[in-house]
Design a protein around this motif. Structure first.
Motif, PDB file in Angstrom:
ATOM      1  N   THR A 247       0.844  -1.199   0.000  1.00 53.38           N
ATOM      2  CA  THR A 247       0.000   0.000   0.000  1.00 53.38           C
ATOM      3  C   THR A 247       0.872   1.239   0.000  1.00 53.38           C
ATOM      4  OG1 THR A 247      -1.797  -1.134   1.160  1.00 53.38           O
ATOM      5  CG2 THR A 247      -1.778   1.272   1.261  1.00 53.38           C
ATOM      6  N   TYR A 248       0.512   2.220  -0.839  1.00 52.92           N
ATOM      7  CA  TYR A 248       1.311   3.433  -1.026  1.00 52.92           C
ATOM      8  C   TYR A 248       0.386   4.648  -1.014  1.00 52.92           C
ATOM      9  CZ  TYR A 248       4.340  -0.267  -2.705  1.00 52.92           C
ATOM     10  OH  TYR A 248       5.071  -1.422  -2.799  1.00 52.92           O
ATOM     11  N   ASN A 249       0.915   5.775  -0.526  1.00 55.61           N
ATOM     12  CA  ASN A 249       0.099   6.973  -0.363  1.00 55.61           C
ATOM     13  C   ASN A 249       0.303   7.967  -1.500  1.00 55.61           C
ATOM     14  OD1 ASN A 249      -1.012   6.176   2.133  1.00 55.61           O
ATOM     15  ND2 ASN A 249       0.799   6.924   3.230  1.00 55.61           N
ATOM     16  N   PHE A 250      -0.792   8.581  -1.942  1.00 55.10           N
ATOM     17  CA  PHE A 250      -0.716   9.761  -2.789  1.00 55.10           C
ATOM     18  C   PHE A 250      -0.339  10.943  -1.899  1.00 55.10           C
ATOM     19  CE2 PHE A 250      -3.704   7.036  -5.049  1.00 55.10           C
ATOM     20  CZ  PHE A 250      -3.284   7.148  -6.359  1.00 55.10           C
ATOM     21  N   SER A 251       0.550  11.806  -2.385  1.00 50.75           N
ATOM     22  CA  SER A 251       0.955  12.966  -1.563  1.00 50.75           C
ATOM     23  C   SER A 251       1.233  14.158  -2.467  1.00 50.75           C
ATOM     24  CB  SER A 251       2.196  12.633  -0.729  1.00 50.75           C
ATOM     25  OG  SER A 251       3.262  12.194  -1.549  1.00 50.75           O
ATOM     26  N   ASN A 255       4.751  13.755  -6.298  1.00 54.75           N
ATOM     27  CA  ASN A 255       5.286  12.513  -5.766  1.00 54.75           C
ATOM     28  C   ASN A 255       5.987  11.742  -6.878  1.00 54.75           C
ATOM     29  OD1 ASN A 255       5.281   9.589  -5.028  1.00 54.75           O
ATOM     30  ND2 ASN A 255       4.333  10.344  -3.152  1.00 54.75           N
ATOM     31  N   SER A 271      -3.697  14.726  -8.165  1.00 56.58           N
ATOM     32  CA  SER A 271      -3.810  14.039  -6.879  1.00 56.58           C
ATOM     33  C   SER A 271      -3.434  14.927  -5.705  1.00 56.58           C
ATOM     34  CB  SER A 271      -2.929  12.793  -6.892  1.00 56.58           C
ATOM     35  OG  SER A 271      -1.630  13.088  -7.361  1.00 56.58           O
ATOM     36  N   THR A 273      -4.451  13.702  -1.761  1.00 60.81           N
ATOM     37  CA  THR A 273      -4.175  12.644  -0.780  1.00 60.81           C
ATOM     38  C   THR A 273      -4.970  11.399  -1.126  1.00 60.81           C
ATOM     39  OG1 THR A 273      -5.962  13.403   0.669  1.00 60.81           O
ATOM     40  CG2 THR A 273      -3.758  14.318   1.050  1.00 60.81           C
ATOM     41  N   GLY A 274      -4.541  10.289  -0.574  1.00 66.06           N
ATOM     42  CA  GLY A 274      -5.237   9.030  -0.795  1.00 66.06           C
ATOM     43  C   GLY A 274      -4.263   7.876  -0.735  1.00 66.06           C
ATOM     44  N   ALA A 275      -4.706   6.712  -1.184  1.00 64.10           N
ATOM     45  CA  ALA A 275      -3.866   5.525  -1.105  1.00 64.10           C
ATOM     46  C   ALA A 275      -4.160   4.594  -2.267  1.00 64.10           C
ATOM     47  CB  ALA A 275      -4.080   4.799   0.214  1.00 64.10           C
ATOM     48  N   THR A 277      -3.325   0.420  -3.335  1.00 66.86           N
ATOM     49  CA  THR A 277      -2.816  -0.883  -2.916  1.00 66.86           C
ATOM     50  C   THR A 277      -2.612  -1.765  -4.140  1.00 66.86           C
ATOM     51  OG1 THR A 277      -3.892  -0.799  -0.750  1.00 66.86           O
ATOM     52  CG2 THR A 277      -3.281  -2.971  -1.586  1.00 66.86           C
ATOM     53  N   LEU A 292      -8.806   8.351  -3.563  1.00 69.54           N
ATOM     54  CA  LEU A 292      -8.050   9.592  -3.367  1.00 69.54           C
ATOM     55  C   LEU A 292      -8.933  10.791  -3.630  1.00 69.54           C
ATOM     56  CD1 LEU A 292      -5.848  10.510  -6.424  1.00 69.54           C
ATOM     57  CD2 LEU A 292      -7.439   8.598  -6.509  1.00 69.54           C
TER      58      LEU A 292
END
Length: 315
Positions: A247-251, A255, A271, A273-275, A277, A292
């Motif tokens: 699992t990885y985060n949007f930033s 990014n 994008s 925030t969000g994630a 997987t 996200l």
């Protein structure tokens, strides 16, 4: 399903092309002087266009800049066109929300010039930071040769430095731009690919799924997965090829490993925030889920994307 490698300028189309950076270093003033005086790095001397790749050229700084490599990609609802000077990495790129002959304005399409293969993502783009809702240029598609798969058109725009924290970089006027008989590639969806998402609670029903390999200087090699509608709306993901199951985060839009760009009602969203997987990944397929929030820079509007999922063949 669209599968191809995308040269460096197309990175901006998927990653940072339509955003303003507030923390990157400005362009070197010496280089800026060279750009505006055309000391040979940007001018038309040498590195001329290759007829097999079509012609791509534009006037600025008192001389004519001409690409020696070009690429165009025709999607079901969008066109991407790029011109590259391989000797120094200078590139022009357009991402147009449509795939027909006509004029595409900068207010709802992406037009940019990368002056020095700038790995930090800053470009000269057709957005006036003091009034982004006013047109700064156009790209006109004059002919699409569907038999020989070639595209032609004209363009002109004023390019503003995308890092608005820098106030001493003057805009550049690009005139008499023309691209002639640029070969384009196109693809069709395959039944083995799956894509699903809800946008603000409503299912996004795509007409095509495009999967491409994005290879660009300054960014990790990545996969682009885009669910697109025939009217130009789309939901897109850029996922670093180095990411495995997990699992990885949007930033935000900058990014390196994970970003999203979407088009809704002719507005580009990126994008926040969000994630995401990745549940399964092999040499030939990748499967995952995502959710996200995305936002549009000009209007500050946001969209919430939920229940996102994909299962696609990799290029």
């Amino acid at each position: 399903m669209k599968k191809n490698k995308i040269f460096s300028i197309f990175t901006f189309l998927f990653i940072v092309f339509s955003f303003i950076s507030c923390d990157n270093e400005p362009i070197d003033p010496t280089l800026l002087q060279q750009i505006n005086s055309n000391n040979g790095n940007n001018g038309g001397g040498g590195n001329g266009g290759n007829p097999t790749n079509g012609i791509f050229k534009v006037d600025f700084g008192g001389q004519t800049w001409e690409a020696n490599d070009t690429e165009a990609i025709m999607y079901s609802s969008a066109i991407q066109i790029g011109g590259l000077k391989t000797s120094n990495g200078q590139t022009f790129a357009f991402a147009l929300n449509g795939n027909t002959v006509g004029t595409y304005d900068s207010t709802s399409n992406l037009i940019a010039y990368d002056a020095n293969n700038n790995s930090n993502g800053d470009v000269y783009w057709a957005v006036n930071p003091t009034n982004p809702s006013v047109s700064a240029g156009t790209v006109t598609i004059t002919n699409i040769d569907t038999v020989n798969k070639k595209i032609s058109g004209t363009f002109s725009f004023t390019g503003y430095w995308s890092d608005t924290s820098v106030s001493n970089v003057p805009p550049i006027s690009f005139t008499n731009g023309v691209f002639t008989n640029i070969p384009y590639t196109a693809g069709t969806n395959t039944s083995t690919d799956l894509f699903y998402a809800k946008v603000d609670g409503t299912e996004f029903v795509e007409d095509q799924i495009d999967v491409s390999e994005v290879i660009a200087s300054g960014f990790p090699d990545s996969y682009s997965i885009v669910g697109a509608k025939a009217d130009g709306q789309n939901v897109g993901l850029r996922i670093s090829k180095a990411l495995g199951v997990g699992t990885y985060n949007f930033s935000g839009p900058f990014n390196q490993n994970l970003t999203s760009t979407c088009v809704f009602n002719s507005l580009l969203y990126t994008s926040d925030t969000g994630a995401l997987t990745i549940s399964e990944k092999t040499a030939t397929r990748m499967k995952g889920t995502f959710s996200l929030t995305v936002s549009n820079f000009t209007t500050s509007q946001t969209k919430t994307i939920t229940q996102g999922s994909f299962d696609v063949e990799l290029p």
